[in-house]
Design a protein around this motif. Sequence first.
Motif, mmCIF file in Angstrom:
data_model
loop_
_atom_site.group_PDB
_atom_site.id
_atom_site.type_symbol
_atom_site.label_atom_id
_atom_site.label_comp_id
_atom_site.label_asym_id
_atom_site.label_seq_id
_atom_site.Cartn_x
_atom_site.Cartn_y
_atom_site.Cartn_z
ATOM 1 N N VAL A 87 -47.758 59.783 70.208
ATOM 2 C CA VAL A 87 -46.498 59.847 69.462
ATOM 3 C C VAL A 87 -45.611 60.975 69.991
ATOM 4 N N ALA A 88 -46.189 62.087 70.421
ATOM 5 C CA ALA A 88 -45.381 63.152 71.026
ATOM 6 C C ALA A 88 -44.689 62.638 72.289
ATOM 7 N N ALA A 89 -45.387 61.832 73.076
ATOM 8 C CA ALA A 89 -44.756 61.222 74.257
ATOM 9 C C ALA A 89 -43.667 60.244 73.835
ATOM 10 N N ASP A 90 -43.879 59.515 72.729
ATOM 11 C CA ASP A 90 -42.844 58.615 72.198
ATOM 12 C C ASP A 90 -41.603 59.396 71.768
ATOM 13 N N ILE A 91 -41.821 60.545 71.151
ATOM 14 C CA ILE A 91 -40.692 61.384 70.725
ATOM 15 C C ILE A 91 -39.869 61.790 71.939
ATOM 16 N N ALA A 92 -40.544 62.221 73.000
ATOM 17 C CA ALA A 92 -39.829 62.607 74.228
ATOM 18 C C ALA A 92 -39.059 61.419 74.805
ATOM 19 N N ARG A 93 -39.679 60.251 74.794
ATOM 20 C CA ARG A 93 -39.016 59.048 75.300
ATOM 21 C C ARG A 93 -37.790 58.699 74.454
ATOM 22 N N MET A 94 -37.915 58.783 73.124
ATOM 23 C CA MET A 94 -36.783 58.486 72.240
ATOM 24 C C MET A 94 -35.642 59.471 72.458
ATOM 25 N N LEU A 95 -35.970 60.751 72.626
ATOM 26 C CA LEU A 95 -34.931 61.756 72.852
ATOM 27 C C LEU A 95 -34.224 61.521 74.183
ATOM 28 N N CYS A 96 -34.988 61.192 75.232
ATOM 29 C CA CYS A 96 -34.379 60.897 76.538
ATOM 30 C C CYS A 96 -33.472 59.682 76.463
ATOM 31 N N SER A 97 -33.951 58.643 75.832
ATOM 32 C CA SER A 97 -33.166 57.416 75.713
ATOM 33 C C SER A 97 -31.890 57.669 74.914
#
Length: 162
Positions: free
Chosen positions: A112-122
């Motif tokens: 989920v931490a990796a998902d958070i980073a992906r959402m912020l980048c997107s």
Amino acid sequence: MRKTPEAPSGTDWRLLGCAYTKFLITRDQENQHLLERHPFDLSVSIGRLAFVVAEEIYFPRTFGVETHCSYRVVDDLRRSDPDFGVAWLQRVRYRRQGLGLTLHPIRRSRHVAADIARMLCSSWAHQHQAGESLVMVCDIVPAMLSDLCTMLCHSSEYPTDS
């Protein structure tokens, strides 16, 4: 069922999620493992942060859906846009994790931490009309997490009578 931990007064669990995500992205393994000593508290923190990022940042900037949008608009978008449908299901998982309902809390927290980073980048890429391939996670996410921490600190402070 495990009781959801409550933060001591004045503590915002989402800040712990911000710190953990930053440590994961910057590969600060010492601090990352330190936070993983309390896996269920960490899992709840990451789940709550992911839900906030999805609701307040990712959906409005990437899909143009505000948090107080009608169910009809959300359902129409979920049916017509498969990417939105997948993101909406992830949002439900983040909410469940934020309530303390998860198995394998450390592995799920890392994911989920990796998902958070992906959402912020997107979100950043959509806001700045940049191609997502041009955005480096390590460059933009720590700064966005710092801004998010600042916003969370200010939103949780009690108003003064000055």
